[in-house]
Design an enzyme around this catalytic site. Structure first.
Site, PDB file in Angstrom:
ATOM      1  N   GLN A 163      -6.970  -2.169   4.523  1.00  0.00           N
ATOM      2  CA  GLN A 163      -5.931  -1.355   3.894  1.00  0.00           C
ATOM      3  C   GLN A 163      -6.487  -0.524   2.731  1.00  0.00           C
ATOM      4  OE1 GLN A 163      -1.778  -2.825   3.410  1.00  0.00           O
ATOM      5  NE2 GLN A 163      -2.342  -3.036   1.264  1.00  0.00           N
ATOM      6  N   SER A 182     -13.885  26.559 -27.004  1.00  0.00           N
ATOM      7  CA  SER A 182     -14.055  25.334 -27.767  1.00  0.00           C
ATOM      8  C   SER A 182     -12.956  25.262 -28.823  1.00  0.00           C
ATOM      9  CB  SER A 182     -15.431  25.329 -28.436  1.00  0.00           C
ATOM     10  OG  SER A 182     -15.426  24.461 -29.558  1.00  0.00           O
ATOM     11  N   GLU A 239     -19.003  22.268 -14.444  1.00  0.00           N
ATOM     12  CA  GLU A 239     -19.376  20.977 -15.046  1.00  0.00           C
ATOM     13  C   GLU A 239     -18.552  19.855 -14.414  1.00  0.00           C
ATOM     14  OE1 GLU A 239     -20.154  21.194 -19.557  1.00  0.00           O
ATOM     15  OE2 GLU A 239     -18.831  22.881 -19.138  1.00  0.00           O
ATOM     16  N   SER A 246       0.833  -1.213   0.000  1.00  0.00           N
ATOM     17  CA  SER A 246       0.000   0.000   0.000  1.00  0.00           C
ATOM     18  C   SER A 246       0.862   1.256   0.000  1.00  0.00           C
ATOM     19  CB  SER A 246      -0.911   0.024   1.242  1.00  0.00           C
ATOM     20  OG  SER A 246      -0.144  -0.130   2.415  1.00  0.00           O
ATOM     21  N   TYR A 261      -9.032  -6.600  12.911  1.00  0.00           N
ATOM     22  CA  TYR A 261      -8.353  -6.138  11.687  1.00  0.00           C
ATOM     23  C   TYR A 261      -8.354  -7.219  10.613  1.00  0.00           C
ATOM     24  CZ  TYR A 261      -4.900  -4.499   8.397  1.00  0.00           C
ATOM     25  OH  TYR A 261      -4.288  -4.101   7.239  1.00  0.00           O
ATOM     26  N   THR A 279     -39.816  26.287  -8.595  1.00  0.00           N
ATOM     27  CA  THR A 279     -40.060  24.925  -8.113  1.00  0.00           C
ATOM     28  C   THR A 279     -40.408  24.131  -9.364  1.00  0.00           C
ATOM     29  OG1 THR A 279     -42.442  25.182  -7.734  1.00  0.00           O
ATOM     30  CG2 THR A 279     -40.994  25.779  -5.893  1.00  0.00           C
ATOM     31  N   HIS A 280     -40.016  22.896  -9.413  1.00  0.00           N
ATOM     32  CA  HIS A 280     -40.158  22.068 -10.637  1.00  0.00           C
ATOM     33  C   HIS A 280     -39.469  22.741 -11.824  1.00  0.00           C
ATOM     34  CE1 HIS A 280     -43.466  19.804  -8.555  1.00  0.00           C
ATOM     35  NE2 HIS A 280     -43.617  20.996  -7.975  1.00  0.00           N
ATOM     36  N   LYS A 339     -17.677  29.937 -28.414  1.00  0.00           N
ATOM     37  CA  LYS A 339     -18.036  29.275 -27.157  1.00  0.00           C
ATOM     38  C   LYS A 339     -17.273  29.796 -25.953  1.00  0.00           C
ATOM     39  CE  LYS A 339     -20.490  26.259 -26.512  1.00  0.00           C
ATOM     40  NZ  LYS A 339     -20.414  24.827 -26.822  1.00  0.00           N
TER      41      LYS A 339
HETATM   42  N1  ARG Z   1      -0.714  -1.294   5.492  1.00  0.00           N
HETATM   43  C1  ARG Z   1      -1.573  -1.947   6.424  1.00  0.00           C
HETATM   44  C2  ARG Z   1      -2.954  -1.251   6.411  1.00  0.00           C
HETATM   45  O1  ARG Z   1      -3.067  -0.209   5.881  1.00  0.00           O
HETATM   46  C3  ARG Z   1      -1.014  -1.939   7.763  1.00  0.00           C
HETATM   47  C4  ARG Z   1      -1.519  -2.994   8.658  1.00  0.00           C
HETATM   48  C5  ARG Z   1      -1.000  -4.365   8.313  1.00  0.00           C
HETATM   49  N2  ARG Z   1      -1.235  -5.214   9.401  1.00  0.00           N
HETATM   50  C6  ARG Z   1      -1.048  -6.518   9.329  1.00  0.00           C
HETATM   51  N3  ARG Z   1      -1.259  -7.179  10.392  1.00  0.00           N
HETATM   52  N4  ARG Z   1      -0.675  -7.096   8.241  1.00  0.00           N
HETATM   53  O2  ARG Z   1      -3.939  -1.772   6.899  1.00  0.00           O
END
Ligand code: ARG
Length: 485
Positions: free
Chosen positions: A328, A283, A296, A29, A323, A161-162, A289
């Site tokens: 992640q 444009s 937008e 990550s 967890y 409205t509408h 334009k």
């Molecule tokens: N990069 C991980 C996350 O964002 C960190 C936690 C990883 N923990 C683990 N026990 N592998 O969640």
């Protein structure tokens, strides 16, 4: 990447093989969570300072680690250390660099901690800071809108409205509608801040920690109002992230509605606004334009902000307590959402500076003649006719006006009187645009005094919000100072 037995990897003792490079890349990550670098360093410093003070690790080691971490932050900022490489995440990166710099003492940093409570802590710090930033810019946008509204009290346009002409309103009143939407958005974000403001560190991986840690001390050092009550919840919870992307999405939806309206108003058909060159785009083909691209794109990017809510909720829905690595994925979603919504708020403010309201076109639109038909019904109701009946009679007045191609205020009194003798000369006053606007005197209405009252409360509210921002900003700065040399 170090091999399986290299000491400064976060794990590896029970492994005989180095990780598969392709899979390491897949699970990494780092490309996303490098943005947590500063907050992770700040949190680690607070953590080791507590470990040192509590005698869990030698105080001199705590000081060496804190100093090493500060050096890493300074060097990454200065570009002396590049924030890249085959690391699993930002936490592994920081620990690896720390090892290179201070040796095995770095290994004490992870005492009484897991990456699970570590990442939850750094992420909460990031989210708190991002909320303050988004609130700051939204308050600036509100401020600009209030300023424009104050200059638009005398401009009357059709209230829709509408998307049909409904009743005349002051432009200031119309603009302030967005201020109150944004005010609720800010209020929601401040609420998210309150629930993000809880320290997970000290929860370990799932069960809590077995060292005599002082979690309150860490919470105070990191500016958290409270510590989490349950280690399983604290490491597996991402409610705070869902709330903030939901709050940001709703803010973005408000901006998107406003954008759609500005696009319409800029069209030749409406012509309610003229746009400065600086806020438009030409444009490549059609030389005449002048396109309102910024709004937008605000409207377009609302799709991504809304998608973020679904993406995060869907990520969470199948996860058991505690967890899971799926968590992640939270960061990429939250970063993208908060980045784009914050940028949109700032863009809207800049765009507004290039919007010129056309009082003439707005007032022309109010003069088509039927905008004050409700006043006809109210007139009769004031004279004692039940409103439903009055509404019927007013409908007949509208028919007459349409048949004669005349606005209500030019219809001869005899035509009114022919419908009911309750109509007297003053009906021709009551159907005037200005009279209709001024009659909406109840609080929250579009009469001048009510709109001025609204401007006052909006200004007061802006002061309250600015005080919140100053306070929250000050706290974050104190916390961030932990990592400065
Ligand atoms: N990069 C991980 C996350 O964002 C960190 C936690 C990883 N923990 C683990 N026990 N592998 O969640």
């Amino acid at each position: 990447m170090p091999g399986a037995d290299t000491p400064h990897r976060m794990w590896g003792g029970r492994f005989r093989q180095a990780p598969d490079a392709g899979l390491l890349e897949f699970i990494s990550s780092f490309a996303t969570d490098h943005r947590l670098l500063r907050w992770d360093i700040v949190a680690s410093i607070a953590h080791v300072q507590m470990l040192g003070a509590a005698g869990i690790i030698p105080a001199s080691d705590a000081a060496a680690i804190a100093d090493g971490l500060r050096g890493i932050l300074a060097d990454t900022r200065a570009g002396r250390v590049r924030v890249e490489g085959p690391y699993e995440d930002v936490h592994s990166f920081i620990e690896a660099i720390l090892y290179q710099r201070i040796g095995p003492v770095a290994g004490r940093m992870h005492t009484a901690r897991s990456r699970n409570d570590q990442v939850a802590t750094a992420f909460r710090l990031y989210v708190k800071e991002a909320i303050i930033r988004l609130v700051t810019h939204t308050v600036d946008l509100m401020d600009e809108t209030v300023r424009r509204a104050a200059g638009a009290v005398e401009i009357i346009l059709p209230g829709f409205t509408h998307l049909q002409h409904a009743q005349p309103v002051r432009l200031a009143h119309h603009l302030l509608a967005y201020v109150w939407m944004l005010n609720r958005d800010v209020d929601r974000l401040m609420d998210c801040y309150r629930r993000s403001n809880v320290l997970p560190l000290g929860s370990g991986a799932v069960a809590g920690v077995s060292y005599p840690v002082d979690r309150q001390r860490v919470a105070a050092a990191l500016g958290f109002a409270r510590i989490s009550e349950n280690s399983i919840d604290a490491t597996g919870d991402r409610d705070f992230a869902v709330e903030v992307v939901a709050g940001a999405a709703l803010l973005m939806v408000h901006l998107s509605r406003w954008s759609e309206e500005l696009v319409l108003w800029a069209s030749d058909e409406f012509g309610f606004i003229a746009l400065a060159d600086a806020v438009t785009t030409g444009s490549s083909l059609m030389p005449q334009k002048k396109n309102p691209d910024p709004v937008e794109l605000i409207r377009g990017r609302a799709g991504r902000a809304i998608g973020a809510v679904a993406a995060l909720l869907t990520t969470l829905k199948g996860l058991p307590a505690g967890y899971q690595r799926d968590l992640q994925e939270d960061k990429e979603i939250v970063f993208d959402s908060l980045d784009l919504v914050t940028a949109a708020v700032r863009a809207m403010q800049r765009f507004l500076t290039g919007v010129e309201f056309s009082a003439t076109r707005m007032e022309d639109a109010t003069r088509r003649g039927l905008l004050t038909a409700t006043e006809v019904a109210d007139y009769l109701a004031r004279k004692g006719m039940p409103f439903r009946e009055a509404h019927q009679a007013a409908g007949r007045v509208v028919q007459e006006a349409l048949a004669r191609g005349m606005p209500l205020w030019e219809l001869p009194l005899e035509v009114y009187a022919g419908i009911t003798p309750l109509f007297e000369r003053d009906i021709l006053e009551a159907v005037q645009l200005a009279a209709a606007v001024e009659s909406k005197r109840a609080p929250g209405g579009t009469a001048k005094a009510a709109v001025e009252g609204q401007l006052d409360s909006a200004r007061l509210q802006l002061e309250t919000l600015r005080a919140w921002v100053r306070d929250a900003d000050g706290r974050m700065a104190d916390v961030a100072a932990l990592a400065e040399r």
